[in-house]
Design a protein around this motif. Structure first.
Motif, short mmCIF file in Angstrom:
data_model
loop_
_atom_site.label_atom_id
_atom_site.label_comp_id
_atom_site.label_asym_id
_atom_site.label_seq_id
_atom_site.Cartn_x
_atom_site.Cartn_y
_atom_site.Cartn_z
N ARG A 203 11.69 -10.92 10.94
CA ARG A 203 11.39 -9.68 10.59
C ARG A 203 10.03 -9.07 10.62
NH1 ARG A 203 7.70 -9.13 5.50
NH2 ARG A 203 8.62 -7.32 4.44
N ASN B 226 7.18 -6.28 9.64
CA ASN B 226 6.46 -5.39 8.80
C ASN B 226 5.35 -4.40 8.97
OD1 ASN B 226 4.17 -5.09 6.35
ND2 ASN B 226 6.26 -4.67 5.47
N HIS C 98 -0.47 -9.76 -3.66
CA HIS C 98 0.82 -9.68 -2.95
C HIS C 98 0.96 -10.52 -1.89
CE1 HIS C 98 -1.22 -6.71 -0.62
NE2 HIS C 98 -0.68 -7.00 0.29
N THR D 265 2.43 -2.12 7.90
CA THR D 265 1.54 -1.71 6.73
C THR D 265 0.50 -0.53 7.30
OG1 THR D 265 1.58 -4.10 6.09
CG2 THR D 265 -0.11 -2.63 5.19
C1 SIN Z 1 4.68 -7.78 4.08
O1 SIN Z 1 4.74 -8.29 5.09
O2 SIN Z 1 5.61 -7.37 3.26
C2 SIN Z 1 3.13 -7.71 3.60
C3 SIN Z 1 2.25 -7.70 4.68
C4 SIN Z 1 0.79 -7.72 4.25
O3 SIN Z 1 0.42 -7.72 3.11
O4 SIN Z 1 -0.06 -7.69 5.14
#
Ligand code: SIN
Ligand code: MN
Length: 204
Positions: A185, A187, A167, A189
């Motif tokens: 953004r 994210n 991914h 995890t």
């Molecule tokens: C994401 O930012 O959506 C994925 C982050 C990752 O795989 O470390």
């Protein structure tokens, strides 16, 4: 893979941003480097939890401390732990919460998460702020991929076979959210790193 679009209400998203500002104040975002080449990522990172994920010239690994301050990572905030239990149904806790910050030009190449001993524990991804064009492949780098949008408040659970799928983030769509006044953004995890203890048979 389980996509939970719009899982987080606007109130829950704002509450997470408040928690994240406190985390970044004690564990500042930094620019990690790629193994071997040392080239910088376009994504800035920090962590919370007992295990912080690091990338530098020496490779990928988990560390109990921040690479620049040397301080232990802040704890994973309660509302984030609650989301893990709510979506995975698991009793054990995640140990790592990687915080990625994407500016308008940031992206993340196709990769697999494979630095964890708890290989089968799911991965929970929480998206906040601007929408990302996310790419999900399969078990091999050459497996077919598809891309879809991850918007603010969307959750994604990589569980079962998808836990090991490639991914990455193709790009950010700037100006798609007003959650973060400065744009960009975030994210989160969430991962389990070490094998969870099994309950003792007949134990309490
Ligand atoms: C994401 O930012 O959506 C994925 C982050 C990752 O795989 O470390
Ligand atoms: Mn990943």
């Amino acid at each position: 893979m389980r996509l939970l679009p719009g899982f987080l209400s606007s109130e829950r998203q704002h509450a997470l941003v408040v928690e994240l500002r406190a985390i970044v104040a004690s564990a500042p975002l930094y620019s990690p480097a790629m193994p071997r080449t040392g080239s910088p990522y376009s994504v800035r990172m920090t962590n919370c939890g007992s295990h912080g994920w690091l990338s530098d010239r020496a490779g990928y690994r988990y560390s109990p401390t921040h690479p620049l301050t040397g301080a232990p990572w802040p704890a994973i905030p309660r509302p984030v732990l609650d989301l893990w239990h709510e979506t995975t149904g698991l009793a054990y806790e995640p140990q790592a919460c990687l915080v990625n910050w994407y500016g308008p030009e940031a992206r993340l190449g196709l990769h697999r998460d494979q630095d964890e001993e708890a290989r089968e524990a799911p991965i929970l991804s929480i998206s906040l702020g601007d929408t990302a064009l996310f790419r999900l492949g399969g078990p091999e780098r050459r497996s077919p991929t598809r891309s879809f949008r991850l918007a603010s408040g969307d959750l994604m659970l990589l569980d079962g076979p998808s836990r090991h799928w490639f991914h990455g983030v193709d790009r950010i769509l700037p100006g798609t959210s007003r959650l973060l006044p400065e744009g960009g953004r975030i994210n989160l995890t969430l991962r389990r790193v070490t094998l969870p203890q099994l309950p003792m048979p007949g134990g309490r």
